[in-house]
Design an enzyme around this catalytic site. Structure first.
Site, short mmCIF file in Angstrom:
data_model
loop_
_atom_site.label_atom_id
_atom_site.label_comp_id
_atom_site.label_asym_id
_atom_site.label_seq_id
_atom_site.Cartn_x
_atom_site.Cartn_y
_atom_site.Cartn_z
N LYS A 77 0.85 -1.19 0.00
CA LYS A 77 0.00 0.00 0.00
C LYS A 77 0.89 1.24 0.00
O LYS A 77 1.96 1.24 0.65
CB LYS A 77 -0.88 -0.04 1.27
CG LYS A 77 -1.90 1.08 1.39
CD LYS A 77 -2.73 0.85 2.66
CE LYS A 77 -3.82 1.88 2.87
NZ LYS A 77 -4.63 1.60 4.08
N SER A 152 -9.53 1.15 3.06
CA SER A 152 -8.75 2.01 2.21
C SER A 152 -7.67 1.30 1.39
O SER A 152 -7.16 1.89 0.45
CB SER A 152 -8.08 3.10 3.05
OG SER A 152 -7.17 2.55 3.98
N SER A 176 -9.40 -1.37 7.13
CA SER A 176 -8.89 -1.17 5.76
C SER A 176 -8.12 -2.32 5.13
O SER A 176 -7.81 -2.25 3.95
CB SER A 176 -8.01 0.07 5.72
OG SER A 176 -8.83 1.20 5.69
N1 GLN Z 1 -13.05 3.28 6.87
C1 GLN Z 1 -12.30 3.61 8.03
C2 GLN Z 1 -11.91 5.06 8.01
O1 GLN Z 1 -12.17 5.70 7.05
C3 GLN Z 1 -11.09 2.72 8.16
C4 GLN Z 1 -9.93 3.15 7.38
C5 GLN Z 1 -8.68 2.39 7.68
O2 GLN Z 1 -8.71 1.32 8.31
N2 GLN Z 1 -7.56 2.95 7.27
O3 GLN Z 1 -11.35 5.57 8.92
#
Ligand code: GLN
Length: 474
Positions: A77, A152, A176
């Protein structure tokens, strides 16, 4: 045609028999990457470098000196620092930032001969659940290109889903790794908070962030975890607990006690196919001798608000370093110090990131701190205590990973609160620090992948992996 392998062991077998080489594998993945460029999974492909690394690994395999990840071609990532390579967190503000050191996990993976093929698209700074908040545009789901990848770590998941690499690393702050894995029919593991070093990971919310693997097999998730895990002098939140050889110790589990959330089946917000998938697995588990019981979690309605207050507060603090002076983008129209800060941040951050910085700053501000931030911290403690109490009685909590399968691109943009609520089943592990894994449990009638999630006690990843392996064979 490149073959798609389920586990590194299969690849190692074929290399040993002379049927393939790491270089051939990399060439195959590069072919898939260019054929699927429209999915937008990669922010950058390290083409030449991956080929050279592959040749080096091939020669170490011949000499018998290769590490345990030889043959594993991975994508990372784009918020995981890799020395000498750009790391953008899919943000305009870091678009031209080059890492001056590698994250601990990258060093550990390279030391075991993994080949890194590129950096993957993601939501800007990890903020999102659909990969639609990237400066570089959304990632498309390989199962249906009109739908999101999840987020994400959406690019990382699609890279594995479409055979553009063997496995990938994402980061999981509130789901994510697990949620995009479930949207793409893959395994996504969030380790216990304190298991894997965050050194060199671009921070979103530091008391939640963990790196986790996205794979096609439980063995590979276990192997990547054991290579990455363990104390690191650069991350003081790491627990000094032994790291077992997870991949070697996988064994069939004894009968278990499993709790599932009543609301996952009764709530109108959960998709019908997701519910029937959960029921199907509950029945399979019962038929196989496990105890599976419904529970009510009294703090369910507080999970998402507590998570977002705390994550945004931490983000507003972490992102204050992007000031147009120290890192990345500086506005060309800035004239003095204050306008450098204001313009660089206004132009460099995307809409969702700015929303979160403002909300995070608000909940931390004098006058609102006690009402929001301090209260959310207390709620977090209660959630942890209640979850621990459940895990005294039960070995696992079983949830859908997400309330619905991959949705249409563009749908989440209308109402951020609706998007935030879709994290309902993933943030419990994040708030409590518990390890959790998303497992692929088939497709719905439209061919969209479904996933179920298991959560267990802190540092009991071995039990989680053992049970996951068995669960996938149910
Ligand atoms: N959807 C969650 C957020 O927007 C989790 C994102 C993540 O785990 N980086 O914070």
């Amino acid at each position: 045609m490149t073959k798609s392998y389920t586990s590194l062991n299969e690849i190692k077998g074929e290399i040993a028999e002379g049927k393939t080489t790491v270089e051939k594998l990399v060439r195959g993945y590069l072919g898939k990457i260019s054929a699927n460029a429209h999915l937008n999974a990669f922010n950058e492909v390290f083409e030449q470098e991956a080929l050279i690394s592959a040749q080096n690994v091939d020669s170490r395999i011949k000499k018998g000196t290769a590490g345990k990840l030889a043959g594993m071609v991975i994508a990372i990532k784009d918020n995981i620092c890799y020395k000498g390579h750009k790391t953008s967190a899919s943000s305009k503000i870091l678009k031209n930032f080059t890492s001056v050191y590698s994250s601990t996990i990258v060093e550990r993976l390279l030391a075991q001969d993994a080949v890194i093929i590129g950096r993957c698209n993601c939501d800007e700074f990890g903020m999102g659940a659909a990969n639609e908040n990237s400066f570089f545009g959304p990632v498309k789901n390989y199962a249906d290109q009109t739908r999101v990848s999840g987020g994400s770590s959406g690019g990382a998941a699609v890279a594995v889903q479409a055979g553009m690499c063997h496995a990938a690393l994402g980061t999981d702050t509130g789901g994510s790794v697990r949620q995009p894995a479930s949207f793409c029919g893959l395994i996504g593991l969030k380790p216990t908070y304190g298991r894997v070093s965050r050194h060199g990971i671009i921070a979103y919310a530091s008391s939640f962030d963990q790196v986790g693997p996205i794979t096609r097999s439980v063995e590979d998730a276990a192997l990547l975890l054991e290579v990455m895990a363990g104390p690191d002098e650069y991350d003081s939140t790491l627990a000094d607990v032994a790291v077992p050889s997870f991949s070697k110790n996988i064994k069939a589990p004894a009968p278990k006690k499993i709790a599932y959330l009543q609301e996952a089946l009764s709530s109108p917000g959960v998709d019908a196919d997701v519910k029937s998938n959960l029921i199907e697995y509950i029945e399979k588990l019962r038929a196989d001798g496990h105890t599976v019981k419904a529970i009510a979690f009294e703090y369910l309605d507080y999970l998402v608000p507590a998570y977002y207050i705390l994550a945004m507060a931490e983000a507003s603090s972490n992102l204050s370093r992007y000031d147009g002076v120290h890192y990345g983008y500086r506005s060309p129209s800035a004239t003095d110090l204050v306008s450098t800060y204001k313009r660089s941040r206004s132009e460099g951050f995307g809409k969702e990131v700015k929303r979160r910085i403002m909300l995070g700053t608000f909940v931390l501000s004098a006058g609102y701190y006690d009402a929001y931030f301090a209260k959310a911290q207390k709620v977090r403690r209660l959630i942890r205590e209640k979850t621990d109490a459940i895990l005294k009685e039960y070995d696992f909590i079983l949830f859908p990973t997400a309330p619905e399968p991959a949705f249409a691109i563009g749908q989440g943009e209308k109402d951020p609160v609706v998007t935030y609520l879709s994290d309902i089943f993933t943030v419990q592990a994040s708030l409590t620090g518990a390890p959790a894994i998303s497992l692929p449990t088939g497709n719905n009638s439209r061919g969209l992948p479904l996933g179920l999630q298991l959560l267990t006690r802190h540092f009991e990843e071995q039990e989680l992996l053992n049970f996951s392996k068995y669960f996938l064979e149910l």
